[in-house]
Scaffold this active site. Structure first.
Site, PDB file in Angstrom:
ATOM      1  N   LYS A 185      58.293   3.323  21.230  1.00  0.00           N
ATOM      2  CA  LYS A 185      59.009   2.239  21.908  1.00  0.00           C
ATOM      3  C   LYS A 185      60.432   2.258  21.373  1.00  0.00           C
ATOM      4  O   LYS A 185      60.677   1.936  20.209  1.00  0.00           O
ATOM      5  CB  LYS A 185      58.359   0.878  21.654  1.00  0.00           C
TER       6      LYS A 185
ATOM      7  N   TYR B 291      57.433   1.853  16.839  1.00  0.00           N
ATOM      8  CA  TYR B 291      58.414   0.888  17.339  1.00  0.00           C
ATOM      9  C   TYR B 291      59.713   1.089  16.572  1.00  0.00           C
ATOM     10  O   TYR B 291      59.808   0.731  15.393  1.00  0.00           O
ATOM     11  CB  TYR B 291      57.870  -0.529  17.163  1.00  0.00           C
TER      12      TYR B 291
END
Length: 300
Positions: free
Chosen positions: A161, A133
């Site tokens: 992400k 992330y």
């Protein structure tokens, strides 16, 4: 996995601020019933860092109970220290999660060497696929190319992400690493740009309030109907901007409540929106609800 729409599902609370597992399961199930491709549990919108360790594990067990096997279930790994993150990753795998979304250790801003060591240790503690992330505005650290280069040697680190607000980052990652990492759009108000540039799916906040439109948006992208995708995206954009604001959790949960999908209750230190901000967000959601685009073309 890693295609389509993955809402970052909210965690629902009772009036006494305890986790309301039944309501949380209802929110999760309703999203899947509306056609989303998977769920991200206990991310930022899921208020991961406001939950006690056992509460987190109870939310995961509840999701597996009602949705196991229907769609992929991914959990955020967001802990203060590496040891806690490793234990959480192991527990999530044992509970039945399908993948992990691994964040840098919370609060502490690491050097690139420390960041790599943390992400490597968590990934190597599990056999589950790992999505990194990257969110520099929220977590004050960028997963740089040097770190991605070293993590490429770890087979189960498979996706990113990408929540950097500059969409050029996606092209830079693809130019550097080719198809080594699958990229998921992570910031709502640049999601369509990310899909155009090569993201395969969308981890979304505002999908929690408008799942059908989100599914139709990505379906239009996947079939190459950019006119339809732009039409939905332009309608959606005022709300999508909320995902970039510090009070995104409160705004998304208020939007859920207005749309009859959940409660705006949050756990401290967050407080529900109030005053002018609450009125502003309410008006935005109500306007979007009143002008929802027809999805007949997408459904066809």
């Amino acid at each position: 996995m890693w295609q389509g729409v993955y809402p970052a599902a909210t965690t629902q609370f009772a009036a006494d601020s305890s986790v309301d597992l039944d309501a949380t399961q209802r929110v999760q199930t309703a999203l899947v019933d509306d056609g989303v491709d998977g769920l991200v549990l206990l991310g930022t919108v899921g208020e991961n860092n406001s939950l006690l360790p056992e509460e987190k594990r109870a939310v995961l067990r509840g999701a597996v109970e009602v949705l196991g096997g229907r769609v992929p279930l991914i959990t955020g790994v967001s802990e203060l220290g590496t040891d806690r993150a490793i234990q959480y990753a192991k527990d999530a795998e044992a509970i039945g999660m399908d993948a992990l979304m691994v964040l840098p250790a919370m609060v502490y801003v690491p050097t690139s060497e420390e960041l790599f060591a943390h992400l490597k240790a968590v990934a190597e503690a599990t056999s589950l696929p790992v999505m990194l992330y990257n969110n520099p505005p929220a977590y004050r650290v960028t997963i740089g190319f040097d770190t991605l280069e070293k993590l490429a040697a770890i087979p189960n680190v498979v996706a990113i992400k990408e929540s950097a607000p500059d969409p050029r980052r996606i092209t830079d990652v693809i130019n550097r690493f080719g198809d080594r990492y699958t990229i998921m759009a992570g910031l709502d108000d640049v999601a369509l740009e990310a899909m155009l540039l090569g993201a395969s799916g969308w981890v979304s906040g505002l999908t929690s309030a408008f799942p059908q439109e989100s599914v139709a948006l990505i379906a239009a992208v996947e079939r190459g109907d950019w006119d339809e995708a732009r039409r939905i995206y332009r309608w959606f954009m005022p709300l999508l901007h909320l995902d970039s604001d510090p009070d995104l959790v409160q705004s998304i949960k208020l939007a859920e409540q207005i749309m009859g999908r959940g409660s705006e209750r949050v756990r401290m230190p967050r407080l529900p929106l109030s005053g002018e901000r609450r009125a502003e967000v309410t008006a935005m959601v109500e306007k979007c609800a009143a002008t929802r685009p027809t999805l007949a073309k997408a459904a066809a």
